[in-house]
Design a protein around this motif. Structure first.
Motif, mmCIF file in Angstrom:
data_model
loop_
_atom_site.group_PDB
_atom_site.id
_atom_site.type_symbol
_atom_site.label_atom_id
_atom_site.label_comp_id
_atom_site.label_asym_id
_atom_site.label_seq_id
_atom_site.Cartn_x
_atom_site.Cartn_y
_atom_site.Cartn_z
ATOM 1 N N SER A 72 -17.217 -6.669 -22.494
ATOM 2 C CA SER A 72 -17.311 -8.101 -22.243
ATOM 3 C C SER A 72 -16.210 -8.904 -22.893
ATOM 4 O O SER A 72 -15.990 -10.036 -22.529
ATOM 5 C CB SER A 72 -18.659 -8.632 -22.755
ATOM 6 N N ASP A 73 -15.477 -8.367 -23.841
ATOM 7 C CA ASP A 73 -14.460 -9.162 -24.503
ATOM 8 C C ASP A 73 -13.406 -8.241 -25.073
ATOM 9 O O ASP A 73 -13.711 -7.236 -25.696
ATOM 10 C CB ASP A 73 -15.090 -10.005 -25.619
ATOM 11 N N VAL A 74 -12.133 -8.584 -24.866
ATOM 12 C CA VAL A 74 -11.029 -7.784 -25.369
ATOM 13 C C VAL A 74 -10.090 -8.691 -26.121
ATOM 14 O O VAL A 74 -9.756 -9.764 -25.659
ATOM 15 C CB VAL A 74 -10.270 -7.093 -24.213
ATOM 16 N N SER A 75 -9.658 -8.254 -27.301
ATOM 17 C CA SER A 75 -8.747 -9.057 -28.105
ATOM 18 C C SER A 75 -7.604 -8.193 -28.569
ATOM 19 O O SER A 75 -7.688 -6.974 -28.628
ATOM 20 C CB SER A 75 -9.462 -9.654 -29.326
ATOM 21 N N SER A 76 -6.536 -8.869 -28.926
ATOM 22 C CA SER A 76 -5.395 -8.150 -29.477
ATOM 23 C C SER A 76 -5.722 -7.655 -30.860
ATOM 24 O O SER A 76 -6.331 -8.343 -31.662
ATOM 25 C CB SER A 76 -4.176 -9.076 -29.514
ATOM 26 N N LYS A 118 -14.292 -22.368 -22.484
ATOM 27 C CA LYS A 118 -14.694 -20.980 -22.677
ATOM 28 C C LYS A 118 -15.556 -20.487 -21.519
ATOM 29 O O LYS A 118 -15.623 -19.295 -21.271
ATOM 30 C CB LYS A 118 -15.443 -20.847 -23.998
ATOM 31 N N ARG A 119 -16.227 -21.385 -20.838
ATOM 32 C CA ARG A 119 -17.089 -20.965 -19.749
ATOM 33 C C ARG A 119 -16.332 -20.816 -18.433
ATOM 34 O O ARG A 119 -16.879 -20.307 -17.479
ATOM 35 C CB ARG A 119 -18.230 -21.964 -19.577
ATOM 36 N N THR A 120 -15.091 -21.298 -18.371
ATOM 37 C CA THR A 120 -14.318 -21.277 -17.137
ATOM 38 C C THR A 120 -12.984 -20.594 -17.358
ATOM 39 O O THR A 120 -12.277 -20.906 -18.316
ATOM 40 C CB THR A 120 -14.076 -22.710 -16.627
ATOM 41 N N CYS A 121 -12.636 -19.674 -16.477
ATOM 42 C CA CYS A 121 -11.333 -19.018 -16.536
ATOM 43 C C CYS A 121 -10.273 -20.003 -16.069
ATOM 44 O O CYS A 121 -10.368 -20.544 -14.966
ATOM 45 C CB CYS A 121 -11.319 -17.765 -15.669
ATOM 46 N N ALA A 122 -9.257 -20.256 -16.894
ATOM 47 C CA ALA A 122 -8.230 -21.241 -16.568
ATOM 48 C C ALA A 122 -7.333 -20.800 -15.426
ATOM 49 O O ALA A 122 -6.556 -21.599 -14.910
ATOM 50 C CB ALA A 122 -7.373 -21.528 -17.801
ATOM 51 N N GLU A 161 -4.722 -13.859 -28.689
ATOM 52 C CA GLU A 161 -4.531 -14.165 -30.108
ATOM 53 C C GLU A 161 -4.683 -15.639 -30.401
ATOM 54 O O GLU A 161 -4.991 -16.016 -31.525
ATOM 55 C CB GLU A 161 -3.130 -13.713 -30.563
ATOM 56 N N CYS A 162 -4.469 -16.482 -29.392
ATOM 57 C CA CYS A 162 -4.592 -17.927 -29.590
ATOM 58 C C CYS A 162 -6.024 -18.413 -29.393
ATOM 59 O O CYS A 162 -6.267 -19.616 -29.378
ATOM 60 C CB CYS A 162 -3.659 -18.660 -28.636
ATOM 61 N N SER A 163 -6.958 -17.490 -29.156
ATOM 62 C CA SER A 163 -8.402 -17.741 -29.028
ATOM 63 C C SER A 163 -8.831 -18.186 -27.638
ATOM 64 O O SER A 163 -10.016 -18.391 -27.412
ATOM 65 C CB SER A 163 -8.892 -18.775 -30.050
ATOM 66 N N HIS A 164 -7.919 -18.341 -26.681
ATOM 67 C CA HIS A 164 -8.315 -18.693 -25.319
ATOM 68 C C HIS A 164 -8.722 -17.443 -24.544
ATOM 69 O O HIS A 164 -8.121 -16.380 -24.705
ATOM 70 C CB HIS A 164 -7.176 -19.418 -24.594
ATOM 71 N N SER A 165 -9.733 -17.596 -23.693
ATOM 72 C CA SER A 165 -10.306 -16.458 -22.973
ATOM 73 C C SER A 165 -10.090 -16.595 -21.473
ATOM 74 O O SER A 165 -10.060 -17.703 -20.933
ATOM 75 C CB SER A 165 -11.812 -16.345 -23.270
ATOM 76 N N PHE A 166 -9.980 -15.425 -20.821
ATOM 77 C CA PHE A 166 -9.777 -15.369 -19.379
ATOM 78 C C PHE A 166 -10.458 -14.110 -18.849
ATOM 79 O O PHE A 166 -10.751 -13.186 -19.610
ATOM 80 C CB PHE A 166 -8.283 -15.313 -19.013
ATOM 81 N N HIS A 167 -10.698 -14.073 -17.533
ATOM 82 C CA HIS A 167 -11.078 -12.807 -16.915
ATOM 83 C C HIS A 167 -9.932 -11.815 -17.102
ATOM 84 O O HIS A 167 -8.765 -12.159 -16.884
ATOM 85 C CB HIS A 167 -11.346 -12.982 -15.417
ATOM 86 N N PHE A 168 -10.250 -10.592 -17.522
ATOM 87 C CA PHE A 168 -9.189 -9.611 -17.746
ATOM 88 C C PHE A 168 -8.400 -9.360 -16.465
ATOM 89 O O PHE A 168 -7.173 -9.223 -16.482
ATOM 90 C CB PHE A 168 -9.798 -8.291 -18.261
ATOM 91 N N GLN A 169 -9.096 -9.300 -15.313
ATOM 92 C CA GLN A 169 -8.418 -9.069 -14.038
ATOM 93 C C GLN A 169 -7.410 -10.172 -13.765
ATOM 94 O O GLN A 169 -6.298 -9.919 -13.297
ATOM 95 C CB GLN A 169 -9.452 -9.007 -12.913
ATOM 96 N N CYS A 170 -7.781 -11.441 -14.060
ATOM 97 C CA CYS A 170 -6.898 -12.575 -13.794
ATOM 98 C C CYS A 170 -5.683 -12.567 -14.710
ATOM 99 O O CYS A 170 -4.553 -12.733 -14.263
ATOM 100 C CB CYS A 170 -7.665 -13.890 -13.956
ATOM 101 N N ILE A 171 -5.924 -12.375 -16.013
ATOM 102 C CA ILE A 171 -4.808 -12.463 -16.949
ATOM 103 C C ILE A 171 -3.887 -11.262 -16.808
ATOM 104 O O ILE A 171 -2.670 -11.363 -17.004
ATOM 105 C CB ILE A 171 -5.330 -12.603 -18.404
ATOM 106 N N ALA A 172 -4.441 -10.100 -16.426
ATOM 107 C CA ALA A 172 -3.582 -8.934 -16.206
ATOM 108 C C ALA A 172 -2.662 -9.160 -15.019
ATOM 109 O O ALA A 172 -1.475 -8.796 -15.044
ATOM 110 C CB ALA A 172 -4.433 -7.687 -15.988
ATOM 111 N N CYS A 184 -2.324 -22.968 -23.699
ATOM 112 C CA CYS A 184 -1.640 -23.620 -24.814
ATOM 113 C C CYS A 184 -0.176 -23.235 -24.933
ATOM 114 O O CYS A 184 0.519 -23.726 -25.816
ATOM 115 C CB CYS A 184 -2.359 -23.307 -26.124
ATOM 116 N N ARG A 185 0.311 -22.315 -24.071
ATOM 117 C CA ARG A 185 1.695 -21.880 -24.050
ATOM 118 C C ARG A 185 2.108 -21.108 -25.300
ATOM 119 O O ARG A 185 3.294 -20.941 -25.574
ATOM 120 C CB ARG A 185 2.666 -23.063 -23.853
ATOM 121 N N ALA A 186 1.140 -20.621 -26.079
ATOM 122 C CA ALA A 186 1.468 -19.801 -27.243
ATOM 123 C C ALA A 186 2.033 -18.461 -26.789
ATOM 124 O O ALA A 186 1.567 -17.868 -25.819
ATOM 125 C CB ALA A 186 0.219 -19.586 -28.101
#
Length: 719
Positions: free
Chosen positions: A36-40, A76-80, A98-109, A122-124
């Motif tokens: 359910s959650d993946v982080s660096s 946090k409830r909506t994928c940007a 790492e900047c604490s923002h969350s996304f669907h893994f499929q979308c961000i990949a 946030c453009r980090a």
């Protein structure tokens, strides 16, 4: 004892949040397989039990955007990226950066696959990015999956540490190694007939249109005066041709999302091929780029499944980020990912972006009935850098634009948007004017989404195509003296006895007014009436492909022995005022470009005084009031050379574009003074802008704007 799952994630070096349970049975392992959650790893501290602690302090946002009033919880409830809800435990992995923002893994990949290495929110800059690889491509499967824990048969999801940046990585858009090379031929556009039962939908839509009596254009003509003495001859007598396009059909999906769009309405309007050419130069960094992405998200969400979109980004060079795709659910998600992958760097080569857009339009295998290009830039065009200093010559943008569409030879319009106070307004206006599009001036950053909304509100409501207005003199002694059609090409032939105007496309409810000038000869004693001209329109219905002809009544005037006091037609007077104001704007701009701001202001003030003495101004005509406000605003923007250079030139050029094409443009910061000049705004444009307002920063929907008829009289504002 640790479960096999926890040993597996330890072997991979990933920090994967899995809630502790009392049962580590195979069933629980299978449920945990869809994490359910993946982080660096670098962003989370771990204790001896390998239990994740609070993430490190997030990197401050560089975009300058204000936090939404709904708070961070809604983010946090909506994928940007895909704008869908993120709910743990529903079979979709959630990646927390790492900047604490969350996304669907499929979308961000997929976002990373398009070349983005920064947070879309946030453009980090990230040190590690998620990506997906087919499990069949992993040669060392035993090492990756040593404990044989459950996995997806098609994909493995991992984190990849980014390589150190290359010294020249800022010079080209395509510098990222994660971006695939462009094809040499852009013929990979989605086919138009892949939707099921499309033929049946078109047939049903055509039958519905046949039952709609409002699909026919409106054609009216007005002589300057109704009567001229028999013994009087006039060298210049004005005749007004007024056209109004059909209204939008009841099933037309203007401003509606795909979710509530019935299948029978998908073809009730003409599908659109839209290519967006977006400036991502270094000056677009921060808030500008964030607002551009949001505006593009609005465009994508409001295109229908029969529309196709392509995205091109340019800075020092240009790259096609997204081919011409149908805006189905899948196409829309891919388009959003491509837009969110945009990063800003480099210079501003508008020419490169236009060449790429032209290639997309020319190489496509199939063509939708409506084709258009949206160009946005905030900087000076480096394509003109080699021009002599002080030279007034502009580059040959004609050679950069796509070739004509179909056999009729109508162009693909480029609707240009000058963003901010440092863009090349002269070049942007030249591009739009050459192609048949409009030029808009976006002075305030927050107006960009409204500007795009107004533009697509028109593009998604095209009801008339290839419109040709034909005029023919009836009386044997008559000839056409002039045809005042603005930027629309007009031709006079056959010894000035006939002429025509190429109008092209019209949006639903759009109006056009053209002034003809003819001579009126003296007649004999027996003539009580004189027939001047007859007008007809030939056009194509973009949905049914049917060729239609509309014939107007002959324009006649009375010829009494002695004519009484002539009463000028208010309709003709109104259009004479519009043309006079447009001429004054062009003259003032020419004077300002030669450094004579005093002369420019004098021209504008002289026009205001002349308009105040006309019949329509004395009657309080709304268009005349708006013209006066516009001229006053232009005068203020010519107060000094600095003001003219930063905003005056772009404001005047946007006004000229609006009047020459009789089509709404965005001007300045959309304050009350500029909003008066929306006589060309159609109801579908108003609806789309209203929808944009309701989505900006969660603002409530304002009251819908009411578009008044040009003939409604209002109280003039004090000058």
């Amino acid at each position: 004892m640790e479960s096999k799952w926890r040993k597996a994630k330890g072997a991979l070096g990933l920090c994967v949040f899995v809630p502790r349970t009392s049962d580590d049975s195979p069933r629980s392992l299978e449920a945990a397989g869809r994490f359910s959650d993946v982080s660096s790893p670098s962003s989370v501290s771990r204790n001896s039990d390998f239990r994740p602690l609070m993430p490190t302090t997030p990197i401050p946002s560089s975009s300058g955007l204000r936090r939404s009033k709904y708070g961070s919880g809604s983010l946090k409830r909506t994928c940007a990226i895909c704008l869908a809800t993120m709910t743990p435990g529903h079979g979709l992995a959630i990646f927390t950066a790492e900047c604490s923002h969350s996304f669907h893994f499929q979308c961000i990949a997929s976002n990373v696959k398009h070349g983005s290495q920064t947070c879309p929110v946030c453009r980090a800059k990230w040190k590690e990015v998620p990506f997906q690889v087919p499990s069949s491509d992993l040669n060392e499967k035993a090492r990756i999956n040593p404990l044989d824990w459950p996995q997806d048969d098609a994909w493995m999801t991992v984190l990849r540490r980014l390589p150190p940046p290359r010294p020249d990585s800022h010079r080209h858009i395509a510098s990222s190694p994660l971006q695939a090379p462009e094809p040499s031929l852009f013929n990979d556009d989605d086919l138009l007939d892949i939707q099921p039962q499309l033929a049946e939908r078109i047939s049903s839509s055509s039958d519905d249109l046949d039952k709609n009596s409002n699909r026919t254009m409106e054609l009216k003509t007005y002589p300057e005066v109704s009567a001229v003495s028999r013994l009087t001859s006039l060298d210049s007598f004005n005749v007004l041709i007024h056209l109004k396009a059909p209204v939008a059909s009841s099933g037309q999906s203007i401003g509606r999302g795909q979710a509530d769009m019935p299948a029978t309405s998908l073809t009730s309007r003409a599908p659109v091929d839209l290519v967006t050419v977006l400036d991502v130069s270094g000056s677009m960094a921060g808030t500008k780029l964030a607002l551009l992405k949001r505006a593009m998200g609005f465009v994508i969400q409001n295109l229908g499944p029969s529309d196709r979109l392509s995205v091109i980004a340019f800075s020092s060079t240009a790259r096609r980020l997204f081919p011409l795709r149908l805006m189905t659910d899948a196409g829309r998600q891919q388009a959003l990912q491509a837009v969110n992958s945009l990063i800003s760097n480099g210079g501003t080569n508008i020419a490169a972006g236009l060449r790429k857009a032209a290639k997309v339009m020319e190489d496509r295998r199939e063509k939708s009935p409506v084709g258009s290009i949206i160009l946005l830039s905030d900087g000076q065009d480096t394509y003109t850098a080699s021009a002599p200093i002080g030279s007034q010559s502009r580059p040959d943008y004609q050679s950069l634009l796509p070739s004509s569409v179909g056999n009729a030879g109508y162009k693909i319009p480029v609707h240009a948007f000058g963003f901010g106070t440092d863009h090349d307004a002269a070049s942007m206006h030249s591009i739009s004017e050459t192609s048949g599009g409009t030029f808009s001036f976006i002075e305030a950053e927050g107006v960009i989404q409204d500007a795009f909304a107004q533009c697509i509100g028109g593009l998604l409501s095209v009801v008339v195509q290839e419109l040709l207005v034909e005029m023919e003199c009836v009386h044997p002694a008559l000839h056409l003296c002039s045809v005042k059609s603005g930027s629309y090409p007009s031709h006079v032939i056959n010894d000035a006895r006939t002429g025509y105007i190429d109008v092209g496309d019209l949006y639903a409810d759009e109006e056009r007014d053209f002034l003809l000038s003819v001579n009126v000869p003296a007649v004999g004693e027996s003539s009580d009436m004189t027939s001047l001209v007859k007008v007809r329109c030939v056009y194509k219905d973009p949905v049914t492909k049917e060729r239609l002809t509309l014939v107007g009544d002959e324009v006649r005037i009375q010829r009494p022995q002695i004519a009484g006091q002539s009463v000028v037609s208010i309709e003709v007077d109104r259009q004479q005022n519009r043309l006079q104001a447009a001429d004054a704007m062009a003259g003032a701009r020419a004077a300002a470009e030669h450094g004579d701001l005093t002369g420019a202001v004098s021209i504008l003030e002289g026009c205001r005084r002349a308009l105040a003495e006309t019949a329509s101004a004395r009657a309080g005509d709304r268009l005349c009031v708006a013209l006066d406000a516009e001229l006053r605003e232009m005068r203020e923007r010519m107060a000094s050379r600095r003001v003219y250079e930063t905003s005056g030139r772009a404001y005047v050029l946007s006004g000229l574009s609006s009047h020459s094409w009789q089509r709404a443009t965005t001007r300045g910061d959309s304050t009350e003074s500029t909003s008066l000049v929306q006589a060309y705004q159609t109801p579908t444009m108003v609806d789309m802008v209203t929808k944009s307002h309701s989505m900006l920063f969660g603002r409530p929907t304002p009251e819908p704007l009411i578009r008044r008829s040009r003939s409604i009289q209002v109280r003039p504002q004090p000058r």
